[in-house]
Design a protein around this motif. Structure first.
Motif, PDB file in Angstrom:
ATOM      1  N   GLY A 170      41.507  90.552  37.554  1.00 16.94           N
ATOM      2  CA  GLY A 170      41.410  91.935  37.993  1.00 16.94           C
ATOM      3  C   GLY A 170      42.472  92.292  39.007  1.00 16.94           C
ATOM      4  O   GLY A 170      43.132  93.342  38.910  1.00 16.94           O
TER       5      GLY A 170
ATOM      6  N   LEU B   4      45.744  94.955  38.431  1.00 13.52           N
ATOM      7  CA  LEU B   4      45.925  96.168  39.229  1.00 13.52           C
ATOM      8  C   LEU B   4      47.232  96.145  40.022  1.00 13.52           C
ATOM      9  O   LEU B   4      47.909  97.176  40.159  1.00 13.52           O
TER      10      LEU B   4
ATOM     11  N   THR C 248      38.737 101.476  37.233  1.00 17.36           N
ATOM     12  CA  THR C 248      37.767 101.239  38.307  1.00 17.36           C
ATOM     13  C   THR C 248      36.346 101.554  37.846  1.00 17.36           C
ATOM     14  O   THR C 248      35.407 100.779  38.099  1.00 17.36           O
TER      15      THR C 248
ATOM     16  N   ASN D  85      38.645  96.714  42.969  1.00 20.74           N
ATOM     17  CA  ASN D  85      39.664  97.520  42.295  1.00 20.74           C
ATOM     18  C   ASN D  85      40.318  98.524  43.238  1.00 20.74           C
ATOM     19  O   ASN D  85      41.550  98.624  43.303  1.00 20.74           O
TER      20      ASN D  85
END
Length: 392
Positions: free
Chosen positions: A113, A117, A271, A246
């Motif tokens: 994750g 991002l 998100t 996130n």
């Protein structure tokens, strides 16, 4: 190298023209040598055949080659283990216990994750990329892993009795890691993570990081122990693993680039998508633990509503997530890659339906439930790996 048998032991002697007699003494293998290898030796002597430990002989017709080689390698490993350093064995055992203590499947989710991002923020602003940012990004990943280690570690410390029933393979429950060592590890993770974040990412991200540690603490530690309350428990997990991770990573990356925070359609979708996915993980994580939770009077949705109902609830929420992903690709073609996002999420939805059917056919046995929960995590990894089909 040939095997020789005596009445009391099984020895190995090496025939090597370059080996002096004084330096090449035969090494004894413990009497606990694999029974199959011993049977093989008797059969070969009976037939008048010399057995080569690393070569195939005519005796191999009695034993498959693969099995023979496996037994041979096992014998050699026993010789090596017999003379190994006890201190090295202790270090190796401790490293293995620490790795299991970190719960590797949660680390993979955190790492995937955060990397996705960070990559998205950098690609959106490729003209601002500097090599100096690489070290900062790496330190941020270490801080996230430390935070993850603290949260899962503190949970294991206060769940020893439950884990002995539900997860006896975990290091504290299995007796491979002492409670004192576990406390030292979680304190190290918390302090290290806070120092890294405070030094590199400023007060706002440090406050978000501290909030995540606080929520992870009250989830497990008395007198709060919010895991006792189903709604509070899965909201905490969804908040920490979904929104805080996130939002915090994307905010920190833009700040490192010298940019103010700004939502984009892909990041807002990612998100929301991951927060709902984390909610599903929070709901379904108790499915394999019903037996221990009932024994220790831990109230979860699985103990209240039943395993079958929670499995259907989790599957239904994930299907809603996938339908939303397909609709987002259809109605926002400027933000998402239709050619990837639509077929990928339709395929994952079909896989989910199939696994739910498999679980139903297995009549919700503990093994089938554990497999279903692992599959939920694999879906989570798959979604991060293809970055939800968002355009740059």
């Amino acid at each position: 190298m040939e095997l020789s048998l005596s009445h009391s032991s099984l020895g190995i002697s090496a025939v090597n023209p370059h080996c002096k007699a004084s330096s090449c003494q035969p090494k004894a293998i413990p009497s606990k040598l694999n029974g199959k290898l011993l049977d093989l030796s008797f059969k070969c002597f009976k037939n008048g055949v010399s057995v080569g430990l690393y070569s195939q002989s005519s005796c191999s017709k009695h034993v498959p080659t693969r099995q023979f080689k496996r037994n041979s390698i096992w014998a050699c490993s026993q010789v090596g283990a017999a003379g190994s350093d006890p201190m090295l064995n202790k270090i190796s055992t401790f490293k293995d216990a620490c790795w299991r203590f970190l719960r590797p499947h949660t680390i993979r989710g955190t790492a995937l994750g955060s990397v996705a991002l960070v990559a998205r923020a950098l690609i959106e602003n490729s003209n601002l990329i500097k090599w100096s940012l690489l070290l900062k990004a790496f330190s941020g990943l270490i801080a996230l892993i430390c935070g993850n280690g603290y949260i899962v570690g503190i949970n294991q410390i206060y769940d020893i009795g439950i884990d002995k029933v539900n997860k006896p393979y975990l290091p504290i429950a299995a007796g491979d890691l002492s409670v004192q060592s576990a406390w030292l590890l979680v304190i190290f993770f918390a302090v290290t993570g806070l120092l890294i974040v405070g030094y590199n990412f400023g007060p706002f991200i440090t406050s978000l990081y501290s909030l995540g540690l606080f929520l992870g603490t009250i989830y497990s530690v008395p007198p709060f122990r919010m895991k006792r309350f189903p709604i509070a428990a899965f909201l905490i997990i969804a908040m920490v693993r979904g929104f805080l991770l996130n939002f915090g990573v994307y905010y920190a990356t833009r700040a490192a680039l010298g940019l103010p925070f700004q939502w984009s359609a892909p990041v807002a979708f990612i998100t929301t998508f991951v927060t709902l996915f984390a909610l599903v993980i929070a709901i379904t994580k108790d499915l394999p633990d019903v037996e221990g939770d009932r024994k220790f009077q831990i109230s979860t949705l699985a103990t209240k509503l039943g395993v079958r109902n929670i499995a259907f609830l989790g599957s239904g929420l994930l299907l809603v997530n996938y339908i939303a992903a397909v609709l987002a690709a259809i109605y926002l073609p400027q933000a998402f890659r239709r050619g990837l996002m639509i077929p990928a999420h339709i395929f994952l939805a079909l896989c989910l339906i199939f696994q739910a059917w498999v679980l139903e056919q297995a009549n919700y046995t503990k093994e089938a439930i554990s497999g279903f929960y692992r599959f939920i995590w694999n879906l989570f990894y798959a979604d991060w790996s293809q970055d939800n089909g968002a355009k740059t």
